[in-house]
Design a protein around this motif. Structure first.
Motif, PDB file in Angstrom:
ATOM      1  N   THR A 352     -35.586  19.581 -16.398  1.00 29.92           N
ATOM      2  CA  THR A 352     -36.612  20.755 -15.717  1.00 29.92           C
ATOM      3  C   THR A 352     -37.281  20.664 -14.553  1.00 29.92           C
ATOM      4  OG1 THR A 352     -38.175  21.418 -16.700  1.00 29.92           O
ATOM      5  CG2 THR A 352     -36.299  22.113 -17.639  1.00 29.92           C
ATOM      6  N   LYS A 353     -37.411  22.075 -13.607  1.00 26.65           N
ATOM      7  CA  LYS A 353     -37.833  21.434 -12.585  1.00 26.65           C
ATOM      8  C   LYS A 353     -37.466  20.345 -11.338  1.00 26.65           C
ATOM      9  CE  LYS A 353     -41.594  23.618 -14.718  1.00 26.65           C
ATOM     10  NZ  LYS A 353     -42.753  23.510 -15.487  1.00 26.65           N
ATOM     11  N   LEU A 354     -36.226  19.854 -11.336  1.00 24.00           N
ATOM     12  CA  LEU A 354     -35.517  18.538 -10.396  1.00 24.00           C
ATOM     13  C   LEU A 354     -35.735  18.278  -9.499  1.00 24.00           C
ATOM     14  CD1 LEU A 354     -35.549  15.681 -11.237  1.00 24.00           C
ATOM     15  CD2 LEU A 354     -32.947  16.202 -10.777  1.00 24.00           C
ATOM     16  N   ASP A 355     -36.117  20.323  -8.655  1.00 26.37           N
ATOM     17  CA  ASP A 355     -35.627  20.584  -7.618  1.00 26.37           C
ATOM     18  C   ASP A 355     -37.079  20.255  -6.834  1.00 26.37           C
ATOM     19  OD1 ASP A 355     -36.367  23.198  -9.116  1.00 26.37           O
ATOM     20  OD2 ASP A 355     -35.823  24.057  -7.500  1.00 26.37           O
ATOM     21  N   GLY A 356     -37.950  19.844  -7.305  1.00 24.70           N
ATOM     22  CA  GLY A 356     -38.998  20.761  -6.476  1.00 24.70           C
ATOM     23  C   GLY A 356     -40.054  19.850  -6.342  1.00 24.70           C
ATOM     24  N   THR A 357     -41.187  19.122  -6.722  1.00 23.39           N
ATOM     25  CA  THR A 357     -42.715  18.006  -5.732  1.00 23.39           C
ATOM     26  C   THR A 357     -41.617  16.719  -7.087  1.00 23.39           C
ATOM     27  OG1 THR A 357     -43.381  18.987  -7.613  1.00 23.39           O
ATOM     28  CG2 THR A 357     -44.431  19.758  -5.445  1.00 23.39           C
ATOM     29  N   ALA A 358     -40.819  17.296  -8.060  1.00 26.81           N
ATOM     30  CA  ALA A 358     -40.571  15.663  -8.986  1.00 26.81           C
ATOM     31  C   ALA A 358     -39.704  14.891  -7.637  1.00 26.81           C
ATOM     32  CB  ALA A 358     -39.688  16.394 -10.430  1.00 26.81           C
ATOM     33  N   ARG A 359     -39.451  13.839  -8.746  1.00 25.84           N
ATOM     34  CA  ARG A 359     -39.393  12.380  -7.871  1.00 25.84           C
ATOM     35  C   ARG A 359     -38.126  11.992  -8.850  1.00 25.84           C
ATOM     36  NH1 ARG A 359     -45.454  12.627  -6.661  1.00 25.84           N
ATOM     37  NH2 ARG A 359     -45.020  11.582  -9.166  1.00 25.84           N
ATOM     38  N   GLY A 360     -36.718  11.746  -8.234  1.00 29.21           N
ATOM     39  CA  GLY A 360     -35.845  11.732  -8.908  1.00 29.21           C
ATOM     40  C   GLY A 360     -35.816  10.372  -9.861  1.00 29.21           C
ATOM     41  N   GLY A 361     -37.045   9.039  -9.441  1.00 29.77           N
ATOM     42  CA  GLY A 361     -36.808   8.001 -10.262  1.00 29.77           C
ATOM     43  C   GLY A 361     -36.821   8.534 -11.378  1.00 29.77           C
ATOM     44  N   ILE A 362     -37.249   9.981 -12.015  1.00 33.87           N
ATOM     45  CA  ILE A 362     -37.585  10.095 -13.476  1.00 33.87           C
ATOM     46  C   ILE A 362     -36.372   9.988 -14.708  1.00 33.87           C
ATOM     47  CG2 ILE A 362     -37.489  12.365 -13.430  1.00 33.87           C
ATOM     48  CD1 ILE A 362     -39.742  10.408 -15.634  1.00 33.87           C
ATOM     49  N   VAL A 363     -35.334  10.610 -13.857  1.00 33.24           N
ATOM     50  CA  VAL A 363     -34.028   9.879 -14.457  1.00 33.24           C
ATOM     51  C   VAL A 363     -33.654   9.014 -15.146  1.00 33.24           C
ATOM     52  CG1 VAL A 363     -31.700  10.636 -14.579  1.00 33.24           C
ATOM     53  CG2 VAL A 363     -33.221  11.901 -12.829  1.00 33.24           C
ATOM     54  N   ILE A 364     -34.186   7.977 -13.793  1.00 36.71           N
ATOM     55  CA  ILE A 364     -34.043   6.231 -15.151  1.00 36.71           C
ATOM     56  C   ILE A 364     -35.081   5.859 -14.940  1.00 36.71           C
ATOM     57  CG2 ILE A 364     -33.675   3.577 -13.637  1.00 36.71           C
ATOM     58  CD1 ILE A 364     -32.989   5.467 -10.518  1.00 36.71           C
ATOM     59  N   ALA A 365     -35.676   5.800 -15.522  1.00 43.53           N
ATOM     60  CA  ALA A 365     -36.797   5.889 -15.917  1.00 43.53           C
ATOM     61  C   ALA A 365     -36.803   5.723 -17.831  1.00 43.53           C
ATOM     62  CB  ALA A 365     -38.630   6.166 -16.037  1.00 43.53           C
ATOM     63  N   VAL A 366     -36.548   7.593 -17.678  1.00 41.55           N
ATOM     64  CA  VAL A 366     -36.284   7.878 -19.165  1.00 41.55           C
ATOM     65  C   VAL A 366     -35.164   7.698 -19.936  1.00 41.55           C
ATOM     66  CG1 VAL A 366     -34.927  10.149 -18.228  1.00 41.55           C
ATOM     67  CG2 VAL A 366     -36.476  10.387 -20.655  1.00 41.55           C
ATOM     68  N   GLN A 367     -34.094   7.537 -19.163  1.00 41.89           N
ATOM     69  CA  GLN A 367     -32.919   6.969 -19.653  1.00 41.89           C
ATOM     70  C   GLN A 367     -33.161   4.989 -20.268  1.00 41.89           C
ATOM     71  OE1 GLN A 367     -28.661   9.094 -17.421  1.00 41.89           O
ATOM     72  NE2 GLN A 367     -29.741   6.484 -17.006  1.00 41.89           N
ATOM     73  N   ARG A 368     -33.949   4.402 -19.458  1.00 39.29           N
ATOM     74  CA  ARG A 368     -34.008   3.053 -19.895  1.00 39.29           C
ATOM     75  C   ARG A 368     -35.149   2.819 -20.477  1.00 39.29           C
ATOM     76  NH1 ARG A 368     -33.419  -1.673 -17.022  1.00 39.29           N
ATOM     77  NH2 ARG A 368     -35.114  -3.124 -17.412  1.00 39.29           N
ATOM     78  N   GLU A 369     -35.805   3.855 -20.467  1.00 39.38           N
ATOM     79  CA  GLU A 369     -36.884   3.965 -21.748  1.00 39.38           C
ATOM     80  C   GLU A 369     -36.155   4.360 -23.400  1.00 39.38           C
ATOM     81  OE1 GLU A 369     -40.734   3.521 -23.731  1.00 39.38           O
ATOM     82  OE2 GLU A 369     -40.389   3.080 -21.865  1.00 39.38           O
ATOM     83  N   LEU A 370     -35.254   5.281 -23.270  1.00 42.58           N
ATOM     84  CA  LEU A 370     -35.204   5.528 -24.654  1.00 42.58           C
ATOM     85  C   LEU A 370     -34.144   5.119 -25.160  1.00 42.58           C
ATOM     86  CD1 LEU A 370     -36.134   9.267 -24.442  1.00 42.58           C
ATOM     87  CD2 LEU A 370     -37.270   7.184 -25.220  1.00 42.58           C
TER      88      LEU A 370
END
Length: 400
Positions: A352-370
């Motif tokens: 959630t809140k991906l349109d705000g101050t979020a940095r999109g790299g979390i998408v890559i990081a969370v998929q790689r982590e889990l």
């Protein structure tokens, strides 16, 4: 002598007549004045008393007249009419979920373009020395990609630039685009929300407080109903009455029933079980269960979440366990994800809140982590701003 007496008598009789007439006239004047004096007073009494009687007899009727004008027999119809009309007007028909990511790409691009611009500028330099590649790695790390993924991406890009000799802006952009798509992978991102074997699909929504979990339940219900499915909501967050009220409001707006506890602090597992039972009985396509937000560091609360899942599975299998993460929390969200994944076997991520101050790299990081795909992303506060995650649209929003 007799003549004189007669004259005297005649004169006396005449005087008596005159006196009598005067007395009669005086009496007449007095009587007339008395009558004139009393008649107005009687008239006033008559005027004041005569209407006094009618109010007692007739004025109670006018108050009774308004109800007759409102016509109690028709009043229920008028009272019922707004309810029927309100049901027709208030129940919305949400748009289908297909294409939402594309429609919201411009909104996503506004928040993610800085990362893509920085990477493109670095790759477009005349001289790509070690300092340039180090800067690129820093950009990726600050974008929440993570240290290890950032290092791997830089190594891959460095090798491809050297081998392919890519220098032009269009070639650099395409190279970066392909690298990002490779990092996102091609996992199955479909939501398993179709009924099967005579049972509804069961979706369990989990996450910490403040990530937008309850809102995501409501938005997902809208999306599924927009796609033609029937949905039932289960308010298993029994610690906050406001959460159940919020979920019920979301359901009412799209005509979805909400199963909730009759008191605050009830057993969330029993509420979840009852929701699935009613979903089976009602023949709905999907049951979405909202759970209480809990800190991943609280062992007791995490154990309770596992209990909710086990109790629900006695009635029907859980098809999706969606972990809701606030994209602005960055690496802290990864720590949350690890603990939740150990307790309830997470099948998909909602950012959630991906349109705000979020940095999109979390998408890559969370998929790689889990090793779990991002399936949904929240791109705004609107009711239809929850979209299925589309890697190509996401990357295009970053690189432009």
């Amino acid at each position: 002598m007799y003549g004189a007496a007669a004259r005297i008598w005649e004169t006396g009789g005449l005087m008596e007549y005159v006196i009598l007439i005067i007395v009669i006239a005086v009496l007449a004047v007095v009587t007339g004045g008395w009558l004139l004096f009393l008649r107005p007073r009687r008239g006033r009494h008559a005027v004041s008393s005569a209407p006094a009687a009618p109010p007692v007899l007739t004025e109670p009727r006018p108050p009774a007249a308004p109800p007759q004008r409102e016509e109690p027999a028709e009043a229920p119809a008028e009272a019922g009419e707004p309810q029927t009309t309100a049901a027709v007007i208030e129940v919305e028909r949400p748009p289908p979920s297909a294409g939402r990511m594309v429609r919201l790409r411009s909104r996503l691009a506004r928040s993610q373009s800085s990362v893509g611009s920085a990477l493109l500028n670095l790759l477009s330099r005349d001289k790509l020395d070690d300092d340039t590649w180090d800067e690129m790695e820093e950009v990726l790390i600050t974008a929440d990609v993570g240290v290890v993924p950032a290092r791997l991406m830089v190594e891959d890009l460095r090798t491809k630039v050297k081998v392919l000799g890519v220098r032009g802006p269009a070639e650099v952009r395409e190279l970066l685009r392909n690298e990002l798509l490779t990092q996102l992978g091609d996992e199955d991102r479909s939501l398993h929300t179709a009924p099967h074997g005579g049972l509804p699909a069961v979706v369990l929504m989990v996450g910490v407080n403040g990530t937008g979990k309850t809102t995501t339940c409501g938005k997902l219900a809208r999306a599924l109903i927009g796609d033609g499915q029937t949905v039932l909501l289960g308010a298993a967050d029994t610690f906050r009455a406001a959460a159940a009220d919020q979920l019920q409001t979301w359901g009412e707006r799209v005509g979805a029933k909400t199963v909730r506890a009759d008191r605050e602090g009830a057993d969330p597992a029993s509420v979840a079980f009852e929701a699935v039972a009613e979903g089976i009985e009602g023949g709905v396509d999907a049951v979405i269960i909202d759970t209480a937000g809990r800190l991943h560091t609280k062992v007791g609360l995490m154990d309770e979440l596992g209990k909710v899942k086990r109790v629900v599975e006695k009635k029907a299998p859980v098809d999706e366990v969606l972990l809701v993460l606030d994209a602005t929390t960055g690496q802290n969200g990864l720590r949350q994800a690890r603990v939740f994944a150990e307790v309830v076997d997470v099948t998909g991520i909602v950012l959630t809140k991906l349109d705000g101050t979020a940095r999109g790299g979390i998408v890559i990081a969370v998929q790689r982590e889990l090793g779990v795909p991002v399936k949904l992303v929240g791109l705004g506060e609107g009711p239809d701003d929850l979209a299925p995650f589309d890697p190509a649209a996401f990357v295009d929003a970053i690189v432009g």
